[in-house]
Design an enzyme around this catalytic site. Structure first.
Site, mmCIF file in Angstrom:
data_model
loop_
_atom_site.group_PDB
_atom_site.id
_atom_site.type_symbol
_atom_site.label_atom_id
_atom_site.label_comp_id
_atom_site.label_asym_id
_atom_site.label_seq_id
_atom_site.Cartn_x
_atom_site.Cartn_y
_atom_site.Cartn_z
ATOM 1 N N LYS A 170 -13.368 4.340 -2.947
ATOM 2 C CA LYS A 170 -13.797 5.886 -2.674
ATOM 3 C C LYS A 170 -13.461 6.076 -1.184
ATOM 4 C CE LYS A 170 -15.784 9.088 -0.796
ATOM 5 N NZ LYS A 170 -15.412 9.892 -0.257
ATOM 6 N N GLY A 223 -18.360 4.563 8.512
ATOM 7 C CA GLY A 223 -18.446 6.012 8.757
ATOM 8 C C GLY A 223 -19.383 6.228 9.585
ATOM 9 N N CYS A 279 -13.678 3.858 16.225
ATOM 10 C CA CYS A 279 -14.994 3.457 16.470
ATOM 11 C C CYS A 279 -15.204 2.599 17.938
ATOM 12 C CB CYS A 279 -15.776 3.192 15.396
ATOM 13 S SG CYS A 279 -14.997 1.875 14.505
ATOM 14 N N GLU A 381 -22.050 9.918 20.069
ATOM 15 C CA GLU A 381 -20.563 9.690 19.848
ATOM 16 C C GLU A 381 -19.901 10.896 19.639
ATOM 17 O OE1 GLU A 381 -19.543 7.675 16.154
ATOM 18 O OE2 GLU A 381 -18.235 6.626 17.461
HETATM 19 P P1 ADP Z 1 -17.395 11.306 9.023
HETATM 20 O O1 ADP Z 1 -18.212 12.419 9.504
HETATM 21 O O2 ADP Z 1 -16.422 10.630 9.741
HETATM 22 O O3 ADP Z 1 -16.476 12.047 7.868
HETATM 23 P P2 ADP Z 1 -18.939 10.149 6.954
HETATM 24 O O4 ADP Z 1 -19.857 9.173 7.289
HETATM 25 O O5 ADP Z 1 -19.567 11.474 6.481
HETATM 26 O O6 ADP Z 1 -18.226 10.089 8.322
HETATM 27 O O7 ADP Z 1 -17.580 9.751 5.929
HETATM 28 C C1 ADP Z 1 -17.346 8.485 5.777
HETATM 29 C C2 ADP Z 1 -17.149 7.951 4.265
HETATM 30 O O8 ADP Z 1 -18.478 8.173 3.709
HETATM 31 C C3 ADP Z 1 -16.137 9.218 3.604
HETATM 32 O O9 ADP Z 1 -15.504 8.383 2.588
HETATM 33 C C4 ADP Z 1 -17.297 10.062 2.863
HETATM 34 O O10 ADP Z 1 -16.848 10.625 1.796
HETATM 35 C C5 ADP Z 1 -18.393 9.036 2.595
HETATM 36 N N1 ADP Z 1 -19.743 9.795 2.324
HETATM 37 C C6 ADP Z 1 -20.135 10.728 2.790
HETATM 38 N N2 ADP Z 1 -21.464 11.007 2.387
HETATM 39 C C7 ADP Z 1 -21.961 10.161 1.554
HETATM 40 C C8 ADP Z 1 -22.883 9.678 0.704
HETATM 41 N N3 ADP Z 1 -24.032 10.543 0.618
HETATM 42 N N4 ADP Z 1 -22.976 8.809 -0.246
HETATM 43 C C9 ADP Z 1 -21.906 7.853 -0.066
HETATM 44 N N5 ADP Z 1 -20.717 8.128 0.673
HETATM 45 C C10 ADP Z 1 -20.628 9.333 1.467
#
Ligand code: ADP
Length: 479
Positions: A170, A223, A279, A381
């Protein structure tokens, strides 16, 4: 429109979402299908169904698949680099370098598939032998961020497949282009149907279906800290193995005895290249009194020469910020640093258009001086081209400031002193330590990861990657 890849078939999604070029807001790269929850479940089911077949594949089959993918990535580095620069905003040379890196990673893990080894030991009891082997986990869900749209997917997908796991991938919503291109290459690589699945769409919506499922055995995530913590809780509740790479607040110490040119180079590359969206980016530069003023002057002079613009224009050093939301975050931190009393020594200007009048998310690199450890700009950050300078009286104080953070990903030092370099490598509280080289810029054949709030679980990359992507079995045989 580009579709999802589930169970060996290309399928439409619930809706189609445009992928916009951050250097040119009028440029729509393509439409990408967002999967719904039912399709996310289908992808997990497909991976689960393919699991036994791929787990039983020979090292040669795994080598061949990964080597083929690596060869194609290397051959198409220019074309895919252009796509990467167009959707994420990294400059073309950086983007082509990233595609090459992804190819090298697939080649490395092709070899790792052949090198997976175990142990054969005599038992402590007579007449018994003990075998220790590594087996695939089963189905792994891989969730990736937008800032390395092809290298991070590569460093999760390649080891997952090399060690016989089935994959549900994903990618981040902002960068479906590289993810789709990689999936398309994998779809022709000789994998059994279902061994690799691409599910595009919002993580918050699809995350539950991709993680909280009895058929999922591992989750590797890179992430934000907030999402990482949520994933850790979900995995713990469901007994799923997980590996998290989250943020950093990486320091670079510049000591009086540093080579000034080396220090400026480390700071510029570490803090501002890739628009600071790494990062491992340098965000806190800690400078001892004797070199402070000379260093700040040389650094701001160098920053003034950096050209900000369209990521695909030759000679541009810094592409745009990835999107409007990240730009607002960067500008918010710049404003907050000023209101906390930091001095904006250079940059930090938002430009709605590049030098050719093209609309994009452009931001000149920002440097703050006169900053203190308790300021927000030094503790949270940013994830943009923003760095601070803090003064220190001597090495010991600089080291204490460097370690004064909840994060622990990468930590840098510029010095010509062997004594300080040796001490720093031992005492920096970070997973990666860089002496006279930028905090960002890691090799692919050695472990990557951090400590404290930056990371949880086994290291990624290099030979260490098998710790996450395999599970150990101990077998006893009485002859
Ligand atoms: P950023 O703020 O850099 O977008 P995120 O942590 O939100 O960082 O996103 C990193 C990845 O995690 C993306 O692929 C995003 O779609 C996914 N993501 C965001 N929220 C969730 C969640 N609740 N469960 C699983 N994956 C998630």
């Amino acid at each position: 429109m580009k579709q999802n890849f589930i169970g060996g078939r290309w399928v439409d999604g619930a809706n189609a979402v445009p992928n916009i070029n951050p250097s040119d807001l009028n440029d729509v790269i393509d439409l990408y299908a967002h999967a719904d929850v039912a399709q996310a479940r289908e992808a997990v089911a497909a991976a689960s169904a393919a699991s036994a077949e791929w787990a039983a594949s020979t090292p040669q089959q795994r080598f061949d698949v990964l080597d083929r993918v690596g060869t194609e990535l290397l051959a198409r580095s220019q074309e895919l680099g252009d796509l990467l620069a167009r959707e994420e905003g990294k400059t073309l040379p950086e983007a082509m370098g990233e595609v090459t890196r992804a190819g090298q990673i697939f080649k490395f893990f092709a070899g790792e598939a052949l090198r997976l080894r175990g142990d054969l030991l005599p038992s402590v009891r007579p007449g018994i032998s003990v075998e220790v082997t590594r087996e695939p986990l089963g189905v792994v869900t891989l969730i990736t961020p937008w800032n390395f749209p092809i290298a991070i997917p590569a460093w999760k997908i390649a080891p997952a497949l090399a060690f016989g796991n089935s994959v549900v991938f994903k990618p981040a919503e902002l960068v479906p282009g590289c993810a789709w291109a990689l999936a398309e290459i994998l779809s022709r690589s000789g994998l059994p149907a279902g061994a690799f699945n691409l599910v595009m769409g919002p993580g918050a919506e699809l995350g539950g279906a991709l993680i909280e499922d009895r058929r999922v055995h591992g989750v590797s995530f890179t992430g934000s800290q907030t999402t990482g913590r949520r994933i850790a809780q979900a995995c713990t509740a469901h007994g799923i193995k997980f590996q998290l790479e989250m943020g950093g607040k990486n320091p670079l110490i510049v000591l009086d005895d540093a080579d000034l040119a080396v220090a400026v180079n480390c700071a510029v590359q570490g803090a501002f290249f890739s628009t600071g969206q790494r990062c491992t980016a340098t965000s806190r530069i800690i400078v001892t009194d004797g070199i402070h003023d000379r260093f700040v002057q040389a650094l701001t002079q160098r920053m003034a020469q950096l050209r900000v613009g369209d990521a695909r224009t030759a000679g541009v050093d810094l592409g745009p910020v990835v999107d409007e939301r990240q730009l607002a975050i960067d500008l918010g931190y710049i404003a907050s640093a000023q209101s906390e009393g930091a001095t904006l020594a250079f940059g930090g200007q938002h430009r709605e258009r590049d030098e050719n009048g093209q609309a994009g998310f452009f931001l000149t690199p920002a440097l703050f001086t006169d900053t203190h450890p308790d300021m927000r700009i030094n503790s949270e950050e940013v994830f943009g081209p923003v760095a601070t300078v803090q003064r220190a009286r001597h090495y010991d104080e600089a080291l204490a400031l460097a370690n004064n953070t909840p994060f622990g990903l990468s930590s840098g030092l510029c010095t010509t002193s062997l004594r300080h370099a040796t001490h720093f490598k031992r005492h920096a509280q970070a997973g990666m330590v860089m002496v006279n080289t930028p905090t960002a810029g890691a090799d692919y054949h050695v472990p990557f990861g951090g400590r404290k709030a930056s990371s949880m679980g086994a290291r990624e990359q290099g030979a260490y990657a098998n710790e996450f992507y395999t599970t150990v079995k101990t077998a006893y045989t009485a002859a």
